[in-house]
Design a protein around this motif. Structure first.
Motif, PDB file in Angstrom:
ATOM      1  N   TRP A   7       0.830  -1.207   0.000  1.00 20.29           N
ATOM      2  CA  TRP A   7       0.000   0.000   0.000  1.00 20.29           C
ATOM      3  C   TRP A   7       0.861   1.251   0.000  1.00 20.29           C
ATOM      4  O   TRP A   7       0.378   2.342  -0.326  1.00 20.29           O
ATOM      5  CB  TRP A   7      -0.937   0.013   1.202  1.00 20.29           C
ATOM      6  N   ARG A  13      -2.155   1.086  -4.283  1.00 21.59           N
ATOM      7  CA  ARG A  13      -3.325   1.473  -3.496  1.00 21.59           C
ATOM      8  C   ARG A  13      -4.487   1.864  -4.395  1.00 21.59           C
ATOM      9  O   ARG A  13      -5.650   1.554  -4.104  1.00 21.59           O
ATOM     10  CB  ARG A  13      -2.957   2.622  -2.555  1.00 21.59           C
ATOM     11  N   ASN A  20     -11.883  -2.746  -4.207  1.00 25.90           N
ATOM     12  CA  ASN A  20     -12.811  -2.669  -3.078  1.00 25.90           C
ATOM     13  C   ASN A  20     -14.125  -2.000  -3.472  1.00 25.90           C
ATOM     14  O   ASN A  20     -15.208  -2.483  -3.137  1.00 25.90           O
ATOM     15  CB  ASN A  20     -12.167  -1.898  -1.924  1.00 25.90           C
ATOM     16  N   HIS A  28      -4.313  -9.879  -1.478  1.00 27.45           N
ATOM     17  CA  HIS A  28      -3.264  -8.863  -1.510  1.00 27.45           C
ATOM     18  C   HIS A  28      -1.924  -9.482  -1.119  1.00 27.45           C
ATOM     19  O   HIS A  28      -1.787 -10.062  -0.045  1.00 27.45           O
ATOM     20  CB  HIS A  28      -3.598  -7.716  -0.550  1.00 27.45           C
ATOM     21  N   THR A 194     -14.405   1.976   3.913  1.00 27.74           N
ATOM     22  CA  THR A 194     -13.340   0.992   4.146  1.00 27.74           C
ATOM     23  C   THR A 194     -12.541   0.713   2.880  1.00 27.74           C
ATOM     24  O   THR A 194     -11.424   0.215   2.956  1.00 27.74           O
ATOM     25  CB  THR A 194     -13.918  -0.330   4.681  1.00 27.74           C
ATOM     26  N   SER A 197      -9.921   3.315   3.748  1.00 28.36           N
ATOM     27  CA  SER A 197      -9.289   3.191   5.064  1.00 28.36           C
ATOM     28  C   SER A 197      -8.551   1.870   5.242  1.00 28.36           C
ATOM     29  O   SER A 197      -7.580   1.794   6.002  1.00 28.36           O
ATOM     30  CB  SER A 197     -10.340   3.352   6.174  1.00 28.36           C
ATOM     31  N   SER A 198      -8.978   0.834   4.526  1.00 21.25           N
ATOM     32  CA  SER A 198      -8.313  -0.474   4.664  1.00 21.25           C
ATOM     33  C   SER A 198      -7.030  -0.574   3.861  1.00 21.25           C
ATOM     34  O   SER A 198      -6.322  -1.580   3.943  1.00 21.25           O
ATOM     35  CB  SER A 198      -9.271  -1.589   4.225  1.00 21.25           C
ATOM     36  N   THR A 199      -6.700   0.469   3.079  1.00 17.34           N
ATOM     37  CA  THR A 199      -5.505   0.419   2.235  1.00 17.34           C
ATOM     38  C   THR A 199      -4.460   1.465   2.627  1.00 17.34           C
ATOM     39  O   THR A 199      -3.523   1.717   1.871  1.00 17.34           O
ATOM     40  CB  THR A 199      -5.879   0.628   0.750  1.00 17.34           C
ATOM     41  N   ASP A 202       0.921   1.274   6.604  1.00 11.57           N
ATOM     42  CA  ASP A 202       1.291   1.311   8.015  1.00 11.57           C
ATOM     43  C   ASP A 202       2.384   2.352   8.226  1.00 11.57           C
ATOM     44  O   ASP A 202       3.284   2.505   7.397  1.00 11.57           O
ATOM     45  CB  ASP A 202       1.813  -0.054   8.474  1.00 11.57           C
TER      46      ASP A 202
END
Length: 218
Positions: A7, A13, A20, A28, A194, A197-199, A202
């Protein structure tokens, strides 16, 4: 389908968000082209990400080609690019500005990551920043409600949010919500889904890349 790339790659991304939003199942594989080149090469001989392995084993590279293919898999009313006419031209304009901003950010990051500090070229970094600010200025002025083209989310929103969020993390002194309030609101709206937000990369991955410090800044 298998999506190859972390990501941390904005173009990976972009594909992940598209998958998504279109409700297309995928696995992934967050392989990093620099840190895990042999794993990436198994899917993408040039070691480029993103790469998308289709269910029949064929592999597509280049996010533009991938998202165009994904649009072909769903009914017209679900597609994330208008089919034709002025709305398609507008979407293409906005995607191009957002992608150009992201590409200038990548060049800026290359200066930080690949050149020793004593060999960096400040005039290049200043030029990249100036171009990004100009591009984000165009995008900031292009807003409609609730999305850039109006009622429906499109690839223009996806690429714009990704470019803006990425630049704001790497260059928090220059690319800010105060400077580009419409883009900040667009990103906030997108993050309620999401699909976006899920991608998000970190923080530890960003720190390992050398792009941000432990406090989140450059």
């Amino acid at each position: 389908m298998k999506l190859v790339g972390p990501w941390l790659s904005g173009y990976t991304r972009r594909v992940g968000v598209t998958l998504n939003l279109l409700n297309i199942p995928f696995e992934h594989l967050p392989y990093h082209a620099y840190r895990q080149p042999e794993r990436v090469a198994a899917f993408s001989p040039m070691k480029r990400v993103p790469a998308l392995q289709l269910d029949d084993g064929q592999v597509l590279i280049d996010s533009g080609a991938i998202v165009d293919y994904l649009d072909s898999l769903v009914p017209a009313e679900q597609r994330l690019m208008p089919a034709d006419g002025p709305e398609r031209v507008r979407a293409m304009q906005l995607v191009a500005y957002a992608a150009a901003c992201y590409d200038k950010l990548a060049r800026y990051c290359d200066e930080l990551m690949l050149r020793p500090e004593s060999h960096r070229l400040p005039h290049l970094q200043a030029g990249y920043l100036e171009q990004m600010q100009a591009g984000f200025g165009v995008l900031n002025a292009a807003h409609a409600e609730p999305w850039l083209l109006g009622a429906r989310i499109s690839q223009a929103d996806i690429m714009t949010v990704i470019a803006f969020q990425s630049a704001a993390v790497v260059m928090p002194h220059a690319i800010t919500g105060d400077a580009f309030p419409q883009l900040a609101r667009l990103a906030q709206r997108a993050m309620q889904s999401t699909a976006f937000s899920s991608t998000v990369p970190d923080l530890s991955d960003l720190q390992a890349s050398g792009l941000v410090g432990t406090n989140g800044g450059v």
